[in-house]
Design a protein around this motif. Sequence first.
Motif, PDB file in Angstrom:
ATOM      1  N   ALA A  65      -6.698  23.486  -2.691  1.00 31.21           N
ATOM      2  CA  ALA A  65      -6.842  22.054  -2.988  1.00 31.21           C
ATOM      3  C   ALA A  65      -5.898  21.213  -2.135  1.00 31.21           C
ATOM      4  CB  ALA A  65      -6.562  21.804  -4.459  1.00 31.21           C
ATOM      5  N   HIS A  66      -6.437  20.102  -1.655  1.00 23.02           N
ATOM      6  CA  HIS A  66      -5.630  19.084  -0.979  1.00 23.02           C
ATOM      7  C   HIS A  66      -6.041  17.740  -1.546  1.00 23.02           C
ATOM      8  CE1 HIS A  66      -3.921  21.765   2.110  1.00 23.02           C
ATOM      9  NE2 HIS A  66      -5.070  22.392   1.997  1.00 23.02           N
ATOM     10  N   ALA A  67      -5.094  17.044  -2.159  1.00 20.18           N
ATOM     11  CA  ALA A  67      -5.407  15.780  -2.822  1.00 20.18           C
ATOM     12  C   ALA A  67      -4.352  14.745  -2.483  1.00 20.18           C
ATOM     13  CB  ALA A  67      -5.481  15.973  -4.334  1.00 20.18           C
ATOM     14  N   VAL A  68      -4.787  13.492  -2.436  1.00 18.57           N
ATOM     15  CA  VAL A  68      -3.871  12.381  -2.177  1.00 18.57           C
ATOM     16  C   VAL A  68      -4.323  11.196  -3.013  1.00 18.57           C
ATOM     17  CG1 VAL A  68      -5.218  11.641  -0.159  1.00 18.57           C
ATOM     18  CG2 VAL A  68      -2.834  10.906  -0.397  1.00 18.57           C
ATOM     19  N   ARG A  69      -3.362  10.504  -3.606  1.00 25.46           N
ATOM     20  CA  ARG A  69      -3.666   9.276  -4.333  1.00 25.46           C
ATOM     21  C   ARG A  69      -3.312   8.096  -3.443  1.00 25.46           C
ATOM     22  NH1 ARG A  69      -0.888   7.044  -9.837  1.00 25.46           N
ATOM     23  NH2 ARG A  69       0.782   6.649  -8.353  1.00 25.46           N
ATOM     24  N   ILE A  70      -4.297   7.276  -3.154  1.00 21.54           N
ATOM     25  CA  ILE A  70      -4.133   6.116  -2.274  1.00 21.54           C
ATOM     26  C   ILE A  70      -4.141   4.858  -3.133  1.00 21.54           C
ATOM     27  CG2 ILE A  70      -5.236   4.777  -0.435  1.00 21.54           C
ATOM     28  CD1 ILE A  70      -6.428   7.456   0.579  1.00 21.54           C
ATOM     29  N   GLN A  71      -3.191   3.952  -2.879  1.00 19.64           N
ATOM     30  CA  GLN A  71      -3.168   2.696  -3.596  1.00 19.64           C
ATOM     31  C   GLN A  71      -2.935   1.535  -2.629  1.00 19.64           C
ATOM     32  OE1 GLN A  71      -0.884   5.154  -4.286  1.00 19.64           O
ATOM     33  NE2 GLN A  71       1.176   4.312  -4.221  1.00 19.64           N
ATOM     34  N   TYR A  72      -3.491   0.381  -2.955  1.00 17.80           N
ATOM     35  CA  TYR A  72      -3.317  -0.807  -2.115  1.00 17.80           C
ATOM     36  C   TYR A  72      -3.658  -2.041  -2.938  1.00 17.80           C
ATOM     37  CZ  TYR A  72      -8.353  -0.015  -1.704  1.00 17.80           C
ATOM     38  OH  TYR A  72      -9.683   0.217  -1.998  1.00 17.80           O
ATOM     39  N   TRP A  99      -8.279  11.225  -3.864  1.00 13.13           N
ATOM     40  CA  TRP A  99      -9.165  11.939  -2.943  1.00 13.13           C
ATOM     41  C   TRP A  99      -8.815  13.418  -2.985  1.00 13.13           C
ATOM     42  CZ3 TRP A  99      -8.624  11.901   3.073  1.00 13.13           C
ATOM     43  CH2 TRP A  99      -9.737  12.554   3.639  1.00 13.13           C
ATOM     44  N   LEU A 100      -9.790  14.248  -3.308  1.00 12.12           N
ATOM     45  CA  LEU A 100      -9.586  15.693  -3.432  1.00 12.12           C
ATOM     46  C   LEU A 100     -10.609  16.435  -2.578  1.00 12.12           C
ATOM     47  CD1 LEU A 100      -8.475  18.319  -4.780  1.00 12.12           C
ATOM     48  CD2 LEU A 100     -10.101  17.883  -6.650  1.00 12.12           C
ATOM     49  N   GLU A 101     -10.127  17.379  -1.786  1.00 17.24           N
ATOM     50  CA  GLU A 101     -11.005  18.242  -0.990  1.00 17.24           C
ATOM     51  C   GLU A 101     -10.518  19.685  -1.126  1.00 17.24           C
ATOM     52  OE1 GLU A 101     -13.716  17.472   0.588  1.00 17.24           O
ATOM     53  OE2 GLU A 101     -13.585  15.259   0.609  1.00 17.24           O
ATOM     54  N   TRP A 102     -11.477  20.627  -1.084  1.00  9.76           N
ATOM     55  CA  TRP A 102     -11.164  22.056  -1.133  1.00  9.76           C
ATOM     56  C   TRP A 102     -11.384  22.659   0.236  1.00  9.76           C
ATOM     57  CZ3 TRP A 102      -8.994  23.852  -5.509  1.00  9.76           C
ATOM     58  CH2 TRP A 102      -9.143  23.086  -6.662  1.00  9.76           C
ATOM     59  N   TRP A 153       0.840  -1.187   0.000  1.00  9.62           N
ATOM     60  CA  TRP A 153       0.000   0.000   0.000  1.00  9.62           C
ATOM     61  C   TRP A 153       0.884   1.249   0.000  1.00  9.62           C
ATOM     62  CZ3 TRP A 153       1.495  -2.504   4.335  1.00  9.62           C
ATOM     63  CH2 TRP A 153       1.947  -1.733   5.412  1.00  9.62           C
ATOM     64  N   GLY A 154       0.274   2.403  -0.284  1.00 11.30           N
ATOM     65  CA  GLY A 154       1.034   3.644  -0.281  1.00 11.30           C
ATOM     66  C   GLY A 154       0.144   4.831  -0.571  1.00 11.30           C
ATOM     67  N   GLN A 155       0.723   6.003  -0.504  1.00  8.76           N
ATOM     68  CA  GLN A 155      -0.007   7.235  -0.779  1.00  8.76           C
ATOM     69  C   GLN A 155       0.945   8.266  -1.350  1.00  8.76           C
ATOM     70  OE1 GLN A 155       0.619  10.202   1.056  1.00  8.76           O
ATOM     71  NE2 GLN A 155       2.123   9.242   2.416  1.00  8.76           N
ATOM     72  N   GLU A 156       0.395   9.138  -2.178  1.00 14.12           N
ATOM     73  CA  GLU A 156       1.179  10.209  -2.801  1.00 14.12           C
ATOM     74  C   GLU A 156       0.376  11.499  -2.739  1.00 14.12           C
ATOM     75  OE1 GLU A 156       3.223  11.374  -7.106  1.00 14.12           O
ATOM     76  OE2 GLU A 156       2.036   9.547  -6.893  1.00 14.12           O
ATOM     77  N   ALA A 157       0.881  12.477  -2.026  1.00 18.27           N
ATOM     78  CA  ALA A 157       0.180  13.754  -1.893  1.00 18.27           C
ATOM     79  C   ALA A 157       0.316  14.565  -3.172  1.00 18.27           C
ATOM     80  CB  ALA A 157       0.738  14.543  -0.713  1.00 18.27           C
ATOM     81  N   GLN A 158      -0.751  15.292  -3.523  1.00 19.54           N
ATOM     82  CA  GLN A 158      -0.752  16.194  -4.673  1.00 19.54           C
ATOM     83  C   GLN A 158      -1.259  17.542  -4.180  1.00 19.54           C
ATOM     84  OE1 GLN A 158      -3.393  13.730  -7.068  1.00 19.54           O
ATOM     85  NE2 GLN A 158      -1.698  13.217  -8.415  1.00 19.54           N
ATOM     86  N   GLU A 159      -0.363  18.485  -4.073  1.00 19.23           N
ATOM     87  CA  GLU A 159      -0.700  19.777  -3.482  1.00 19.23           C
ATOM     88  C   GLU A 159      -0.491  20.914  -4.481  1.00 19.23           C
ATOM     89  OE1 GLU A 159      -1.794  20.206  -0.382  1.00 19.23           O
ATOM     90  OE2 GLU A 159      -1.421  18.264   0.523  1.00 19.23           O
TER      91      GLU A 159
END
Length: 221
Positions: free
Chosen positions: A118-125, A137-140, A92-98
């Motif tokens: 914007a605050h976004a993160v890509r989650i993988q597993y 996942w993206l939230e404002w 599993w892992g995550q990558e932030a996108q800011e």
Amino acid sequence: MTLLRLPLLLPLAWALALAGCGDSSPATGARSFGGPPRWRLSRSPRSAGELGLTVNVRTPIRVRLRHEGAGVVAAPGAWRELAVGQSLTVVWGQEAQEGEGVPDRPKPEAEASGHTEAHAVRIQYHFNDEIVNYHRWLEWTRSGRGRLQTLDALPPGTYEELPLRGSVELLTAVISDLGSGTVRLRRRGHATVVSPPEGVGAEDRVLIRRVFLDFEPLDAP
């Protein structure tokens, strides 16, 4: 006398060596069978930003991956059955996108209320022999008040027992929008505790996503 003792000592030393080899190889040796599953940090090569753990089975179990939290609509993964002596690696892992890494624009109503950051993160597993699950996942949030925080499970370096039935929280991601203070993330057992600061206001938000590895005995209903 030395020559007479040597043939007696060699079989004993060889037996002790075989016993030691049995302990270091969980998939072999009768003593590794029976009891709850065990987990440890995966020794397999991994991509940057990813973690892995290996589950070793001593009693027949089934396992699945589950993603829950704010905005998640995907159903849990299918149960996967594992026999005694099998091992399975989970990655599993995550990558932030800011900031500039997020090309999206907020919806008009979000922009009108000042939620433009914007605050976004890509989650993988995934299991190591299956297709990777990706979720973005993206939230404002209000400008200058948003924050993305993540915390991963830290598997032990050597095999340790898990409960026969339960879950390991692999990844916790939090996007907060607070007037003051910060969210605290800490591990407790196999889970992550998320503690918002005191005095959370009516417009403040703390949104959470979690990835779990579930496991239970194979004879469970």
